[in-house]
Motif scaffolding. Structure first.
Motif, PDB file in Angstrom:
ATOM      1  N   GLY A 266      44.134  45.916  45.987  1.00 15.96           N
ATOM      2  CA  GLY A 266      45.366  46.060  45.356  1.00 15.96           C
ATOM      3  C   GLY A 266      45.678  47.403  44.870  1.00 15.96           C
ATOM      4  N   ASN A 346      41.851  42.984  40.959  1.00 16.12           N
ATOM      5  CA  ASN A 346      43.053  42.362  41.464  1.00 16.12           C
ATOM      6  C   ASN A 346      42.770  41.053  41.956  1.00 16.12           C
ATOM      7  N   PRO A 374      48.155  40.968  46.903  1.00 18.47           N
ATOM      8  CA  PRO A 374      47.518  40.989  45.655  1.00 18.47           C
ATOM      9  C   PRO A 374      48.703  41.104  44.588  1.00 18.47           C
ATOM     10  N   ILE A 377      47.076  43.232  39.615  1.00 22.24           N
ATOM     11  CA  ILE A 377      46.244  44.076  39.260  1.00 22.24           C
ATOM     12  C   ILE A 377      46.151  44.605  37.891  1.00 22.24           C
ATOM     13  N   SER A 385      51.812  44.269  35.829  1.00 29.27           N
ATOM     14  CA  SER A 385      50.509  44.077  36.497  1.00 29.27           C
ATOM     15  C   SER A 385      50.680  42.832  37.371  1.00 29.27           C
TER      16      SER A 385
END
Length: 400
Positions: A266, A346, A374, A377, A385
C-alpha cells in the motif's frame, strides 16, 4: 565472448563428430536507451542431455538500434558439474559469468550445490557461493538514478535456500549475505521465510516474514523501501532491468508494484513519489531504510474462474487464478544509524493469474500478474487511511 566460448567448449564442437551443440534463438527487446535491441541467445550443451549435462552454456549478444555510447551488450553463464559431488537431482557445479548490458558490469565465479531426494522437486536445499565484480557505469538506464551508485564493487555472496513440508504444508526459507570489500566495505544480509497452509484447492493461508539489514556504508541500490524490491534486485528481471521497457510514466505513477523486499504494497505510491522527488541525491530519499522487518499474510478464497480451471486436469497443472485478502505490516527497525523505528501497515484484496511450467529441477518458470486494492493503510501521506487504491503488478513474494 566468442573467444571465451571457443576456449571452454570441447574441440569436437568444431569437428565432424557432434559432441557439442550450440542452439541459437533470436531475441528482441526494448528499453529507452538502446531502443529496439536485437540479438541472439545461445544454449550450449552435450547432445541429448537437455541442459542437465556437462559444459552447459547460456549466452546472448545484442545490438541496440538507437546506437547509444555502448551499443553492443552481452551476457554469458557457463556451468560445469562436479561429478564427484553430484548425483541425480543433487548436482554440485562451478559457474563462470560475465555480462555487460543495460549500463551494468557483472563478472565472477561461484559454486552451487543442490540436495534433492529423488524426484521430489518440491523438497530441496541449495547452497550458492559467488564472488563478483560489479559496477553501474551508466545511470541513464535506471528508472530512479538516485537509487544507484557508480562505485566499483567486489562482492562475496553466500546464500542458502531450503524448501520442504511440515505438518502445516509447504514452507521455504532463504538466508543471503554479501560482503562488499573494495574500498568502502559494507555488508548486506536478508532472511526470508514462507509458509503455505492449504485448507483445500481454493481456500488457504500464505504467510511470509522478511528482514533485511545493511551496514551504514551500503550503496543505495541495496537499501530497502517499504513497498518493493531494492533497486539491485530489479536487475534480475528483464522487464525491470532497464528504463523504458515498462513506460516510465507507469513506474512514476506508483500504480505498478514490483514485488519483493518488505512488500508493504500500500505504500508503493508514497515510495515512488519520494524517489522521483529526490532526483540524484539519495540522501533526500525519505523512503529508504538500512534495516527493515515485515510480515505479509494472504487468505485465499474460492472464485468461479479458478474453479473452472480446476475442472481441466491439464490446465490446472500450469494455470492458477487466485482471489485473496491480504495484510502487510512492517517496521524500519532503527538498528542502523540514526534512522527512527516506524511501523507501517496495510490491508486489502487482490486477484492474480499465474502460469508456471517448472524446469527439470522443478524450479518455477512462468509469470504472475496481479491486481490489488490496498483499501487501508496505517499512515497515509495525504488523504484518508481508508480509500480506494489500486496496484498492478507482476511477480509475487509468496508464490509456491
Amino acid at each position: 565472448m566468442f573467444f571465451f566460448c571457443s576456449f571452454i567448449l570441447p574441440d569436437q564442437t568444431r569437428g565432424q563428430e557432434k559432441a557439442y551443440e550450440l542452439l541459437p534463438s533470436p531475441d528482441m527487446w526494448y528499453n529507452s536507451v538502446d531502443g529496439i535491441r536485437i540479438g541472439v541467445n545461445f544454449v550450449g550443451q552435450v547432445p541429448g542431455t537437455f541442459e542437465d549435462g556437462p559444459h552447459r552454456l547460456n549466452a546472448g549478444v545484442w545490438l541496440g538500434l538507437w546506437f547509444p555510447s555502448m551499443p553492443v551488450s552481452y551476457q554469458l553463464l557457463y556451468t560445469e558439474p562436479v561429478p564427484g559431488w553430484s548425483e541425480f537431482g543433487s548436482e554440485a557445479s562451478v559457474q563462470f559469468l560475465s555480462s555487460i548490458r543495460t549500463g551494468y558490469h557483472r563478472h565472477g565465479a561461484g559454486f552451487n550445490k543442490r540436495w534433492q531426494p529423488g524426484f521430489q522437486e518440491n523438497k530441496f536445499r541449495e547452497l550458492n557461493i559467488f564472488n563478483t565484480f560489479e559496477k553501474r557505469f551508466n545511470r541513464s538506464y535506471t528508472a530512479f538514478p538516485a537509487l544507484w551508485s557508480e562505485d566499483s564493487k567486489i562482492l562475496a555472496t553466500a546464500a542458502f535456500k531450503m524448501q520442504d513440508e511440515n505438518f502445516l504444508g509447504l514452507y521455504f526459507f532463504e538466508l543471503e549475505s554479501s560482503l562488499q570489500y573494495l574500498n568502502d566495505s559494507f555488508i548486506v544480509s536478508s532472511l526470508t521465510a514462507f509458509q503455505k497452509i492449504d485448507l483445500n484447492r481454493h481456500w488457504g493461508f500464505r504467510f511470509r516474514a522478511f528482514t533485511g539489514v545493511n551496514s551504514s556504508a551500503s550503496a543505495p541500490e541495496y537499501l530497502y523501501s517499504r513497498s518493493m524490491n531494492p533497486a539491485i534486485r530489479w536487475m534480475n528481471n528483464g522487464v525491470t532491468r532497464a528504463k523504458g521497457t515498462i513506460p516510465q510514466n507507469w513506474i512514476e505513477s506508483g500504480s505498478l508494484h514490483i514485488a519483493g523486499g518488505a512488500n508493504i504494497r500500500g505504500y508503493m505510491h508514497s515510495d515512488v513519489k519520494s524517489f522521483v522527488e529526490c532526483e540524484n541525491e539519495v540522501e533526500l530519499c525519505s523512503s529508504l531504510y538500512h534495516s527493515i522487518l515485515s510480515f505479509n499474510a494472504e487468505f485465499d478464497f474460492w472464485n468461479p474462474v479458478d474453479a473452472l480451471l480446476n475442472k481441466n486436469n491439464y490446465a490446472s497443472e500450469f494455470l492458477r487464478f487466485r482471489s485473496y485478502l491480504f495484510y502487510d505490516t512492517g517496521s524500519s527497525t532503527g538498528w542502523i544509524g540514526d534512522q527512527p523505528a516506524e511501523i507501517f501497515s496495510n490491508a486489502g484484496a487482490g486477484i492474480s493469474f499465474s502460469l508456471n511450467i517448472p524446469d527439470y529441477l522443478g524450479k518455477s518458470r512462468g509469470f504472475v500478474l496481479r491486481y490489488e486494492m490496498p483499501f487501508w493503510i496505517s499512515d497515509p501521506t495525504n488523504g484518508n487511511s481508508i480509500s480506494f487504491r489500486s496496484l498492478f503488478g507482476f511477480g509475487a513474494v509468496i508464490a509456491f
